[in-house]
Design a protein around this motif. Structure first.
Motif, PDB file in Angstrom:
ATOM      1  N   LYS A 232       0.847  -1.196   0.000  1.00  0.00           N
ATOM      2  CA  LYS A 232       0.000   0.000   0.000  1.00  0.00           C
ATOM      3  C   LYS A 232       0.882   1.245   0.000  1.00  0.00           C
ATOM      4  O   LYS A 232       2.095   1.178   0.146  1.00  0.00           O
ATOM      5  CB  LYS A 232      -0.928   0.014   1.222  1.00  0.00           C
ATOM      6  CG  LYS A 232      -1.726  -1.260   1.427  1.00  0.00           C
ATOM      7  CD  LYS A 232      -2.762  -1.481   0.330  1.00  0.00           C
ATOM      8  CE  LYS A 232      -3.602  -2.719   0.632  1.00  0.00           C
ATOM      9  NZ  LYS A 232      -4.598  -2.988  -0.417  1.00  0.00           N
ATOM     10  N   ASP A 233       0.219   2.430  -0.148  1.00  0.00           N
ATOM     11  CA  ASP A 233       0.947   3.689  -0.109  1.00  0.00           C
ATOM     12  C   ASP A 233       0.213   4.684   0.797  1.00  0.00           C
ATOM     13  O   ASP A 233      -0.850   4.384   1.353  1.00  0.00           O
ATOM     14  CB  ASP A 233       1.129   4.267  -1.511  1.00  0.00           C
ATOM     15  CG  ASP A 233      -0.197   4.435  -2.249  1.00  0.00           C
ATOM     16  OD1 ASP A 233      -1.260   4.482  -1.588  1.00  0.00           O
ATOM     17  OD2 ASP A 233      -0.178   4.521  -3.487  1.00  0.00           O
ATOM     18  N   GLU A 234       0.788   5.883   0.930  1.00  0.00           N
ATOM     19  CA  GLU A 234       0.212   6.884   1.829  1.00  0.00           C
ATOM     20  C   GLU A 234      -1.180   7.310   1.394  1.00  0.00           C
ATOM     21  O   GLU A 234      -2.051   7.581   2.226  1.00  0.00           O
ATOM     22  CB  GLU A 234       1.134   8.100   1.907  1.00  0.00           C
ATOM     23  CG  GLU A 234       2.367   7.881   2.757  1.00  0.00           C
ATOM     24  CD  GLU A 234       3.094   9.183   3.033  1.00  0.00           C
ATOM     25  OE1 GLU A 234       2.437  10.247   3.048  1.00  0.00           O
ATOM     26  OE2 GLU A 234       4.327   9.141   3.253  1.00  0.00           O
ATOM     27  N   SER A 235      -1.381   7.397   0.078  1.00  0.00           N
ATOM     28  CA  SER A 235      -2.695   7.809  -0.436  1.00  0.00           C
ATOM     29  C   SER A 235      -3.776   6.825  -0.004  1.00  0.00           C
ATOM     30  O   SER A 235      -4.868   7.219   0.433  1.00  0.00           O
ATOM     31  CB  SER A 235      -2.645   7.905  -1.964  1.00  0.00           C
ATOM     32  OG  SER A 235      -3.918   8.234  -2.481  1.00  0.00           O
ATOM     33  N   TRP A 236      -3.466   5.538  -0.090  1.00  0.00           N
ATOM     34  CA  TRP A 236      -4.430   4.506   0.336  1.00  0.00           C
ATOM     35  C   TRP A 236      -4.704   4.623   1.827  1.00  0.00           C
ATOM     36  O   TRP A 236      -5.839   4.549   2.281  1.00  0.00           O
ATOM     37  CB  TRP A 236      -3.869   3.123   0.018  1.00  0.00           C
ATOM     38  CG  TRP A 236      -4.649   2.005   0.641  1.00  0.00           C
ATOM     39  CD1 TRP A 236      -5.759   1.383   0.149  1.00  0.00           C
ATOM     40  CD2 TRP A 236      -4.393   1.397   1.925  1.00  0.00           C
ATOM     41  NE1 TRP A 236      -6.201   0.431   1.036  1.00  0.00           N
ATOM     42  CE2 TRP A 236      -5.391   0.418   2.123  1.00  0.00           C
ATOM     43  CE3 TRP A 236      -3.426   1.591   2.904  1.00  0.00           C
ATOM     44  CZ2 TRP A 236      -5.431  -0.369   3.265  1.00  0.00           C
ATOM     45  CZ3 TRP A 236      -3.472   0.806   4.040  1.00  0.00           C
ATOM     46  CH2 TRP A 236      -4.467  -0.156   4.218  1.00  0.00           C
ATOM     47  N   LEU A 237      -3.635   4.843   2.612  1.00  0.00           N
ATOM     48  CA  LEU A 237      -3.782   4.923   4.062  1.00  0.00           C
ATOM     49  C   LEU A 237      -4.664   6.104   4.456  1.00  0.00           C
ATOM     50  O   LEU A 237      -5.565   5.968   5.290  1.00  0.00           O
ATOM     51  CB  LEU A 237      -2.408   5.051   4.724  1.00  0.00           C
ATOM     52  CG  LEU A 237      -2.393   5.256   6.238  1.00  0.00           C
ATOM     53  CD1 LEU A 237      -3.061   4.079   6.951  1.00  0.00           C
ATOM     54  CD2 LEU A 237      -0.975   5.453   6.753  1.00  0.00           C
TER      55      LEU A 237
END
Length: 231
Positions: free
Chosen positions: A188-193
């Motif tokens: 995952k990435d920050e945008s998803w989080l």
């Protein structure tokens, strides 16, 4: 001895002992035998005496720690090859409860009374000897038990229940800081989080004490204002 020299010796001694404890392995820390306990005491004593002795310098400190450390390593290596020496240095487990019956000879050999045994049993959430089929006193002084079938907790297999697979939880936010390396581990990435956090009503990362992710459960979030600061 000047303060600068003392500070240097303390720093070198600290990191030397830290390196030594890392090298001897985690099991030596969590499963402290009598041999390990004595070794640790002597290492600390060597360092303490060397630091506060005006005639002892940095070279002598490192030399003392190195020699003692090499001696311990040598004994450990020999112990891996020799079962007799291993038993002599580390001791061996004792069967203190066998088929529900106390082994008084084993208790006497280990200089343990019934009250001490009961204390160890309570550490295992056992409040009566009658619940135990086998009890093994390990070399490091801990007690390992096997409960009798009627007192043992049933497993999913015993109940004919099919369990779902579980994954390890990953900490994605710690004290308001996003842990990108753990995000990468779950793909995952920050945008998803941030999107997932907003779905639960969390819009400020700085206000989050921790956010834990598990595949089967999703995100579990604790805000900083949910923490009880009891000083």
């Amino acid at each position: 001895m000047g303060l600068g020299q003392l500070a240097l010796e303390l720093i070198l001694g600290f990191f030397s002992l830290l390196l030594f404890t890392r090298l001897i392995g985690k099991t030596q820390i969590t499963q402290l035998t009598a041999f390990d306990f004595i070794s640790a005491l002597i290492m600390g004593e060597l360092l303490g005496n060397a630091i506060y002795d005006d005639d002892t310098g940095v070279v002598e400190i490192l030399f003392a720690i190195s020699v003692w450390g090499l001696l311990i390593f040598a004994i450990q290596l020999v112990g891996q090859k020799s079962i007799t020496l291993r038993k002599l240095l580390e001791g061996e487990p004792s069967l203190v409860i066998q088929k529900g019956v106390l082994n008084r000879q084993a208790l006497k050999k280990n200089r343990m009374n019934i009250n001490e045994l009961q204390s160890l049993l309570r550490d295992k959430d056992v409040f009566s000897v009658r619940e135990v089929e086998y009890g093994v006193l390990e070399a490091n002084g801990s007690l390992t038990i096997l409960r009798k079938p009627e007192f043992d907790a049933p497993t999913l297999k015993d109940l004919n229940i099919t369990g779902s697979p579980k994954s390890l939880p990953m900490l994605l936010v710690s004290d308001g800081i996003i842990l990108n390396q753990d995000l990468v581990k779950i793909g995952k990435d920050e945008s998803w989080l941030k999107t997932e956090l907003e779905k639960q009503g969390y819009f400020e990362i700085n206000n989050i004490f921790c956010a834990e992710w598990r595949e089967e459960d999703g995100l579990f979030v604790i805000e900083k204002d949910q923490i009880i600061n009891d000083c």
